[in-house]
Design a protein around this motif. Structure first.
Motif, mmCIF file in Angstrom:
data_model
loop_
_atom_site.group_PDB
_atom_site.id
_atom_site.type_symbol
_atom_site.label_atom_id
_atom_site.label_comp_id
_atom_site.label_asym_id
_atom_site.label_seq_id
_atom_site.Cartn_x
_atom_site.Cartn_y
_atom_site.Cartn_z
ATOM 1 N N LEU A 1 0.827 -1.199 0.000
ATOM 2 C CA LEU A 1 0.000 0.000 0.000
ATOM 3 C C LEU A 1 0.868 1.260 0.000
ATOM 4 O O LEU A 1 0.652 2.183 -0.800
ATOM 5 N N MET A 2 1.866 1.281 0.849
ATOM 6 C CA MET A 2 2.742 2.440 0.927
ATOM 7 C C MET A 2 3.538 2.620 -0.352
ATOM 8 O O MET A 2 3.687 3.739 -0.864
ATOM 9 N N ASN A 3 4.029 1.530 -0.906
ATOM 10 C CA ASN A 3 4.799 1.591 -2.146
ATOM 11 C C ASN A 3 3.946 2.116 -3.296
ATOM 12 O O ASN A 3 4.375 2.989 -4.059
ATOM 13 N N ALA A 4 2.735 1.606 -3.430
ATOM 14 C CA ALA A 4 1.838 2.054 -4.502
ATOM 15 C C ALA A 4 1.498 3.536 -4.344
ATOM 16 O O ALA A 4 1.455 4.281 -5.327
ATOM 17 N N ALA A 5 1.272 3.978 -3.119
ATOM 18 C CA ALA A 5 0.955 5.380 -2.879
ATOM 19 C C ALA A 5 2.150 6.274 -3.198
ATOM 20 O O ALA A 5 2.002 7.327 -3.821
ATOM 21 N N GLN A 6 3.339 5.870 -2.790
ATOM 22 C CA GLN A 6 4.526 6.668 -3.058
ATOM 23 C C GLN A 6 4.843 6.736 -4.553
ATOM 24 O O GLN A 6 5.432 7.707 -5.017
ATOM 25 N N LEU A 7 4.431 5.723 -5.306
ATOM 26 C CA LEU A 7 4.621 5.725 -6.757
ATOM 27 C C LEU A 7 3.454 6.395 -7.483
ATOM 28 O O LEU A 7 3.406 6.382 -8.703
ATOM 29 N N SER A 8 2.493 6.934 -6.733
ATOM 30 C CA SER A 8 1.298 7.597 -7.279
ATOM 31 C C SER A 8 0.463 6.675 -8.158
ATOM 32 O O SER A 8 -0.135 7.094 -9.143
ATOM 33 N N ASN A 9 0.407 5.413 -7.772
ATOM 34 C CA ASN A 9 -0.380 4.424 -8.510
ATOM 35 C C ASN A 9 -1.755 4.308 -7.839
ATOM 36 O O ASN A 9 -1.998 3.426 -7.024
ATOM 37 N N LYS A 10 -2.657 5.230 -8.210
ATOM 38 C CA LYS A 10 -3.979 5.293 -7.577
ATOM 39 C C LYS A 10 -4.789 4.020 -7.799
ATOM 40 O O LYS A 10 -5.471 3.548 -6.900
ATOM 41 N N ALA A 11 -4.713 3.464 -8.981
ATOM 42 C CA ALA A 11 -5.477 2.238 -9.269
ATOM 43 C C ALA A 11 -5.057 1.101 -8.345
ATOM 44 O O ALA A 11 -5.903 0.365 -7.822
ATOM 45 N N GLU A 12 -3.760 0.968 -8.122
ATOM 46 C CA GLU A 12 -3.265 -0.093 -7.242
ATOM 47 C C GLU A 12 -3.643 0.176 -5.782
ATOM 48 O O GLU A 12 -4.032 -0.743 -5.057
ATOM 49 N N VAL A 13 -3.570 1.436 -5.363
ATOM 50 C CA VAL A 13 -3.964 1.789 -3.990
ATOM 51 C C VAL A 13 -5.435 1.459 -3.776
ATOM 52 O O VAL A 13 -5.803 0.827 -2.781
ATOM 53 N N ASP A 14 -6.286 1.861 -4.722
ATOM 54 C CA ASP A 14 -7.724 1.579 -4.595
ATOM 55 C C ASP A 14 -7.989 0.076 -4.599
ATOM 56 O O ASP A 14 -8.840 -0.411 -3.851
ATOM 57 N N LYS A 15 -7.267 -0.655 -5.424
ATOM 58 C CA LYS A 15 -7.431 -2.114 -5.474
ATOM 59 C C LYS A 15 -7.034 -2.752 -4.157
ATOM 60 O O LYS A 15 -7.734 -3.641 -3.635
ATOM 61 N N GLU B 1 -12.777 6.958 -1.034
ATOM 62 C CA GLU B 1 -11.945 7.748 -1.934
ATOM 63 C C GLU B 1 -10.573 7.880 -1.293
ATOM 64 O O GLU B 1 -10.461 8.171 -0.101
ATOM 65 N N THR B 2 -9.526 7.659 -2.085
ATOM 66 C CA THR B 2 -8.178 7.751 -1.548
ATOM 67 C C THR B 2 -7.443 8.954 -2.120
ATOM 68 O O THR B 2 -7.626 9.322 -3.272
ATOM 69 N N LYS B 3 -6.637 9.554 -1.257
ATOM 70 C CA LYS B 3 -5.712 10.620 -1.650
ATOM 71 C C LYS B 3 -4.419 10.340 -0.919
ATOM 72 O O LYS B 3 -4.430 9.840 0.208
ATOM 73 N N PHE B 4 -3.310 10.670 -1.544
ATOM 74 C CA PHE B 4 -2.043 10.398 -0.886
ATOM 75 C C PHE B 4 -0.960 11.344 -1.373
ATOM 76 O O PHE B 4 -1.070 11.951 -2.440
ATOM 77 N N THR B 5 0.048 11.479 -0.531
ATOM 78 C CA THR B 5 1.257 12.226 -0.836
ATOM 79 C C THR B 5 2.412 11.299 -0.481
ATOM 80 O O THR B 5 2.179 10.202 0.041
ATOM 81 N N PRO B 6 3.653 11.705 -0.712
ATOM 82 C CA PRO B 6 4.759 10.836 -0.305
ATOM 83 C C PRO B 6 4.840 10.573 1.200
ATOM 84 O O PRO B 6 5.511 9.648 1.622
#
Length: 131
Positions: A79-93, A105-110
């Protein structure tokens, strides 16, 4: 001491503004705030109680996600890796894979991930997790 916003106090204004006024004045009674006519509707707790019941369901859904993150090193890493790479689809999955059945709904920053859970228009819960 009780503060009356409609009463002109002697030291409320600079001396040069009050030089021509020799006595304290009070606003006429018709300018005072109403005491028995309220601009708000009567209290009805039906919607508040309904929202409170709905938020309990949302909190259970948020607990599913937080438990999965806390108990699984691999899931937390993914989860952290996907968020840090800005991969929203993977985070949501990944979030959906925890068993969450309500809208989110997800939002993330580094440095942080924010998940907003919502149930129709009654209420919502925002979970903010730092790393």
């Amino acid at each position: 001491m009780y503060y009356n916003p409609y009463y002109v106090y002697p030291n409320q204004y600079p001396m040069w503004m009050t030089a021509n006024h020799t006595s304290l004045t009070q606003l006429p009674i018709h300018l005072a705030m109403p005491t028995n006519n309220t601009p708000f509707p009567p209290v009805d707790t039906h919607k508040l109680k309904s929202s409170a019941k709905s938020i309990q369901v949302i909190m259970q859904q948020a607990l599913l996600l937080s438990t999965k993150i806390a108990e699984s090193d691999q899931f937390a890493h993914d989860l952290m890796n996907a968020a840090q790479l800005s991969n929203k689809a993977e985070v949501d999955k990944l979030v959906a894979s925890t068993g969450i059945t309500i809208k989110f709904e997800t939002k993330f920053t580094p440095g942080v991930i924010q998940i907003r859970f919502s149930e129709s228009d009654c209420c919502g819960l925002t979970m903010i997790l730092d790393w």
